[in-house]
Write an enzyme that holds these catalytic residues in place. Structure first.
Site, PDB file in Angstrom:
ATOM      1  N   ASP A 288       1.084  -1.075   0.269  1.00 21.35           N
ATOM      2  CA  ASP A 288      -0.088  -0.203   0.199  1.00 21.35           C
ATOM      3  C   ASP A 288       0.728   1.481   0.299  1.00 21.35           C
ATOM      4  O   ASP A 288       1.549   1.431   0.919  1.00 21.35           O
ATOM      5  CB  ASP A 288      -0.833  -0.075   1.134  1.00 21.35           C
TER       6      ASP A 288
ATOM      7  N   LYS B 201      -6.931   3.458  -3.036  1.00 22.54           N
ATOM      8  CA  LYS B 201      -7.384   3.959  -1.439  1.00 22.54           C
ATOM      9  C   LYS B 201      -7.278   4.914  -1.030  1.00 22.54           C
ATOM     10  O   LYS B 201      -6.760   6.075  -1.464  1.00 22.54           O
ATOM     11  CB  LYS B 201      -6.631   2.942  -0.677  1.00 22.54           C
TER      12      LYS B 201
ATOM     13  N   LYS C 154     -10.051   0.472  -2.244  1.00 23.74           N
ATOM     14  CA  LYS C 154     -10.416   0.397  -0.805  1.00 23.74           C
ATOM     15  C   LYS C 154     -10.832   1.287   0.250  1.00 23.74           C
ATOM     16  O   LYS C 154      -9.799   2.772   0.071  1.00 23.74           O
ATOM     17  CB  LYS C 154      -9.176   0.078   0.245  1.00 23.74           C
TER      18      LYS C 154
END
Length: 240
Positions: free
Chosen positions: A97, A159, A188
Site C-alpha cells: 500500500d 485507496k 479500498k
C-alpha cells in the site's frame, strides 16, 4: 433485482487488519496479529519493520501480510520507495500500500506522480499495489486525477487514506473513486472504518477492501446479525 447477503465471512475476506501505529510494542503487534488470525481476515497491513515477524507468526493461518510504502506522507523519493518495496517483498510481503506523492498530485505534476507509482508497481513484480490518495487533502478534481495516475501506472487498487492525515474515507469520495477508474481497478476504504454500518455503506458505494483496526467489533457485529436471520445485513449488488 437480486439482493445478496453480505455475511461475516464475506466481510472478513475484504478486511486488511491495520497494525500501523508507530507506538505499538512487539507484544501489542502480536496481539493484533492474533486477532487477524482468529477472525480469518484477508490480510494484515503492518509496518515495514514488522513484515518478516508477521509472516512467521501468521504462517499456516491463511492470512496474507501486506505493508506500507512511503508511509504516511508519500514524500520519500521514488528510489527510496522502490528500495522499501523490494525489502518488504524479500521479507515476505504479499501486497504493498503505497502513498502517492500528494504534493506532486496537487501541483498537477501528474507525469511525475505516475512515474513514482509505476516504479513501485514494477518493483512489486506482479504483487498487488494499492495507491493511497489521502482524499481528505484533495479536491474532487484531484481525486479523479489521482485515480487516473494510479490506473495508468498499473495499480490494482486506489485507496482513500492513511488514517494519519486528520481525515478518513467518506461514502462520497469512495463513490467518486469507483466512477473514476475502470472495472479492473478496485477501491479500498481506510481511515474511520470502525463499524459494520460504515462497511456496508462503503461496500454499497463500490469498496471491495477495507483497512481497519476495528476488525473485532465489525466482525462480531456481523456475526450477531448473521445469527439473527432476519436482521442479517444486506447489500444491493446493483448499486455499483
Amino acid at each position: 433485482m437480486r439482493v445478496p447477503t453480505l455475511t461475516a465471512t464475506e466481510i472478513a475476506g475484504m478486511i486488511d487488519h491495520a497494525i500501523l501505529k508507530p507506538e505499538l510494542t512487539r507484544s501489542e503487534v502480536d496481539a493484533q496479529l492474533d486477532v487477524a488470525a482468529r477472525y480469518r481476515v484477508f490480510s494484515v497491513c503492518v509496518r515495514p519493520g514488522d513484515v518478516a515477524h508477521a509472516v512467521s507468526r501468521l504462517d499456516g493461518t491463511g492470512v496474507a501480510v501486506g505493508t506500507v510504502i512511503g508511509f504516511p506522507h508519500g514524500t520519500t523519493s521514488t528510489a527510496a520507495k522502490v528500495a522499501e518495496s523490494r525489502a518488504a517483498i524479500a521479507d515476505g510481503a504479499a501486497e504493498l500500500d503505497m502513498v502517492i506523492n500528494v504534493g506532486w498530485l496537487r501541483s498537477g505534476l501528474l507525469d511525475d506522480a505516475e512515474s513514482d507509482v509505476r516504479a513501485v508497481v514494477g518493483a512489486a513484480g506482479g504483487r498487488i499495489v494499492k495507491v493511497i490518495l489521502e482524499t481528505a487533502l484533495l479536491s474532487d478534481e484531484e481525486i479523479v486525477a489521482g485515480c487516473g495516475v494510479a490506473e495508468r501506472a498499473g495499480a490494482a487498487f486506489v485507496k482513500t487514506s492513511t488514517g494519519f492525515a486528520g481525515g478518513g474515507a467518506t461514502p462520497e469520495h469512495v463513490a467518486l473513486m469507483r466512477r473514476s477508474v475502470g472495472p479492473s481497478v478496485r477501491v479500498k476504504a481506510s481511515g474511520g472504518v470502525r463499524d459494520l454500518d460504515t462497511v456496508l455503506a462503503f461496500h454499497a458505494a463500490g469498496v471491495t477492501r477495507f483497512g481497519t483496526s476495528g476488525t473485532a467489533t465489525i466482525l462480531s457485529d456481523a456475526a450477531d446479525r448473521d445469527a439473527g436471520g432476519s436482521t442479517r445485513a444486506r447489500v444491493d449488488d446493483t448499486s455499483y
